[in-house]
Design a protein around this motif. Structure first.
Motif, short mmCIF file in Angstrom:
data_model
loop_
_atom_site.label_atom_id
_atom_site.label_comp_id
_atom_site.label_asym_id
_atom_site.label_seq_id
_atom_site.Cartn_x
_atom_site.Cartn_y
_atom_site.Cartn_z
N GLU A 164 0.83 -1.20 0.00
CA GLU A 164 0.00 0.00 0.00
C GLU A 164 0.87 1.26 0.00
N THR A 165 1.89 1.29 0.85
CA THR A 165 2.78 2.45 0.91
C THR A 165 3.51 2.65 -0.42
N THR A 166 3.98 1.56 -1.01
CA THR A 166 4.66 1.66 -2.30
C THR A 166 3.73 2.21 -3.38
N SER A 167 2.49 1.75 -3.39
CA SER A 167 1.53 2.23 -4.38
C SER A 167 1.26 3.72 -4.21
N VAL A 168 1.18 4.17 -2.96
CA VAL A 168 0.96 5.60 -2.70
C VAL A 168 2.16 6.42 -3.17
N LEU A 169 3.36 5.93 -2.93
CA LEU A 169 4.57 6.64 -3.38
C LEU A 169 4.60 6.77 -4.89
N TYR A 170 4.25 5.71 -5.60
CA TYR A 170 4.27 5.80 -7.06
C TYR A 170 3.18 6.75 -7.56
N ARG A 171 2.02 6.73 -6.92
CA ARG A 171 0.96 7.67 -7.32
C ARG A 171 1.42 9.12 -7.13
N GLN A 172 2.11 9.38 -6.02
CA GLN A 172 2.60 10.74 -5.79
C GLN A 172 3.64 11.13 -6.83
N ALA A 173 4.50 10.19 -7.19
CA ALA A 173 5.49 10.48 -8.23
C ALA A 173 4.82 10.76 -9.57
N LEU A 174 3.75 10.03 -9.86
CA LEU A 174 3.02 10.23 -11.12
C LEU A 174 2.30 11.57 -11.12
N GLU A 175 1.72 11.94 -9.98
CA GLU A 175 1.01 13.22 -9.90
C GLU A 175 1.97 14.40 -10.01
N LYS A 176 3.18 14.26 -9.48
CA LYS A 176 4.17 15.34 -9.57
C LYS A 176 4.91 15.36 -10.89
N GLY A 181 11.79 10.68 -18.50
CA GLY A 181 13.15 10.18 -18.70
C GLY A 181 13.50 8.97 -17.86
N ARG A 182 12.54 8.41 -17.13
CA ARG A 182 12.81 7.24 -16.30
C ARG A 182 11.82 6.14 -16.62
N SER A 183 12.28 4.92 -16.49
CA SER A 183 11.44 3.78 -16.84
C SER A 183 10.42 3.51 -15.74
N ILE A 184 9.31 2.90 -16.13
CA ILE A 184 8.27 2.54 -15.17
C ILE A 184 8.81 1.50 -14.19
N GLU A 185 9.56 0.53 -14.71
CA GLU A 185 10.09 -0.53 -13.84
C GLU A 185 11.08 0.03 -12.82
N GLY A 186 11.91 0.99 -13.26
CA GLY A 186 12.88 1.58 -12.33
C GLY A 186 12.23 2.36 -11.22
N MET A 187 11.22 3.18 -11.57
CA MET A 187 10.53 3.95 -10.54
C MET A 187 9.72 3.06 -9.62
N ALA A 188 9.10 1.99 -10.16
CA ALA A 188 8.33 1.06 -9.33
C ALA A 188 9.25 0.34 -8.35
N THR A 189 10.43 -0.05 -8.80
CA THR A 189 11.37 -0.74 -7.91
C THR A 189 11.88 0.20 -6.83
N ALA A 190 12.19 1.43 -7.20
CA ALA A 190 12.65 2.41 -6.21
C ALA A 190 11.56 2.69 -5.18
N TYR A 225 16.60 9.97 -6.32
CA TYR A 225 15.79 11.01 -6.98
C TYR A 225 14.37 11.03 -6.42
N LEU A 226 13.78 9.87 -6.21
CA LEU A 226 12.42 9.80 -5.67
C LEU A 226 12.36 10.36 -4.26
N ALA A 227 13.30 9.98 -3.40
CA ALA A 227 13.32 10.48 -2.03
C ALA A 227 13.50 11.98 -1.97
N ASP A 228 14.30 12.52 -2.89
CA ASP A 228 14.54 13.96 -2.91
C ASP A 228 13.31 14.72 -3.40
N GLU A 229 12.66 14.23 -4.45
CA GLU A 229 11.51 14.92 -5.03
C GLU A 229 10.28 14.86 -4.12
N LEU A 230 10.10 13.77 -3.41
CA LEU A 230 8.94 13.61 -2.52
C LEU A 230 9.24 14.01 -1.09
N ASP A 231 10.45 14.49 -0.83
CA ASP A 231 10.85 14.93 0.52
C ASP A 231 10.64 13.81 1.55
#
Length: 330
Positions: A164-176, A181-190, A225-231
């Motif tokens: 659930e937490t991972t899904s929320v993180l990816y949704r936030q990354a998609l909304e922002k 320039g990044r693959s879906i698999e890479g962002m999902a794994t991160a 990159y994800l941790a920096d962008e989502l604080d």
């Protein structure tokens, strides 16, 4: 005005023109019913599932079916929170589980095979249903990513909180809109690696990379990159969080696991964990605990399970014991 009796023996007074009332109007007339014995007021007790006279106590109906919910609520907010219709919403599906899915089996409700004409019709309906479930590129992106997250989480044995937490993180990354320039698999794994750390049920980077379709370097880069962008405020992983999984894979008893947790707390208290890999601390503590509880655990076994080099465990092992001795003598 006429007088009539119902099948349950309840006498009720009604006008001739009111005999055809149904639905809500008919139910509203319940308050007008009176007891056939004493003409007293009829009361319905939901707790006992009975309808009885409040004056003489005669039971008119019993063993009634309760069609209400099985839960209780003290206020409207709690009622809205507990109220449910169908399956609960989940972040693990792109539509949060609110849409319908047509079964892939070409069978009717009784398990009988459909005719060839009906099968063609169902295939066409499935195709259109699939198209309507993802109406935009963003929804298709989210659907693919969440499917990838569930695949990796299942391979790693991650519980629902991590998913659930991972899904929320990816949704936030998609909304922002930070996926450019990044693959879906890479962002999902991160996101999965970050979600496991946020839930304090961490998975090692090597474990996540083993089930991912991208390499370890890309996961590290995308995670930062994800941790920096989502604080995301990421605390260093707690070595104790790895003990349960390592001990389970080694088949260690509860005594060994408990002793290893005590050794880790002593090491943390003495500051041994500062600047060191928490996985190495956990592996060394488990090895030391196995020695103290007379369990056959080798450094080779721990190195394989923790994906940690044997020299690292050898270095941390005396430091763990020294910290434990200092705490016990102090």
């Amino acid at each position: 005005m006429t007088e009539s009796f119902t099948t349950s023996g309840v006498r009720e007074e009604s006008r001739p023109e009111e005999h055809d009332k149904t639905g809500e109007e008919g139910r509203d007339e319940l308050s007008a019913k009176t007891c056939p014995e004493c003409s007293g007021r009829i009361v319905h007790d939901e707790a006992q599932a009975e309808t009885y006279c409040q004056d003489c106590g005669r039971v008119l109906e019993s063993e009634q079916i309760d069609h209400g919910p099985e839960w209780r609520a003290s206020d409207s907010r709690e009622k809205n929170a507990k109220s449910r219709v169908g399956a609960p919403q989940t972040q693990q599906l792109h539509d949060r589980g609110l849409s319908t899915v047509i079964d892939w089996r070409d069978e009717d409700a009784y398990g009988r095979s459909l005719s060839s004409r009906q099968q063609k019709k169902m295939r066409r309906l499935r195709k259109w249903d699939e198209r309507f479930r993802t109406k935009s590129n963003q929804e298709r992106n989210l659907k693919q990513a969440l499917g990838e997250i569930n695949r990796m989480a299942s391979a790693l044995g991650c519980p629902d909180p991590i998913r659930e937490t991972t899904s929320v993180l990816y949704r936030q990354a998609l909304e922002k809109d930070i996926l450019q320039g990044r693959s879906i698999e890479g962002m999902a794994t991160a996101a999965l690696y970050a979600g496991s750390r946020l839930e304090n049920i961490p998975r090692t980077l090597d474990e996540v990379a083993a089930v991912s379709r991208v390499d370890k370097i890309e996961i590290e880069r995308t995670y930062r990159y994800l941790a920096d962008e989502l604080d995301l405020e990421m605390a260093p992983p707690d070595p104790e969080a790895y003990i349960g999984r390592f001990a389970s894979r080694l088949g260690c008893p509860d005594e060994t696991e408990r002793r290893s947790r005590e050794l880790i707390r002593s090491a943390v208290e003495e500051g041994v964990h500062n600047g060191r890999n928490p996985i190495g601390i956990a592996a060394a503590a488990l090895y030391a605990a196995a020695k103290r509880t007379n369990r056959e655990v080798t450094q080779d076994d721990l190195a394989e399970i923790a994906n940690m080099s044997k020299p690292t465990i050898s270095k941390r092992y005396p430091e763990i014991l020294e910290a434990a001795d200092e705490v016990s003598t102090g």
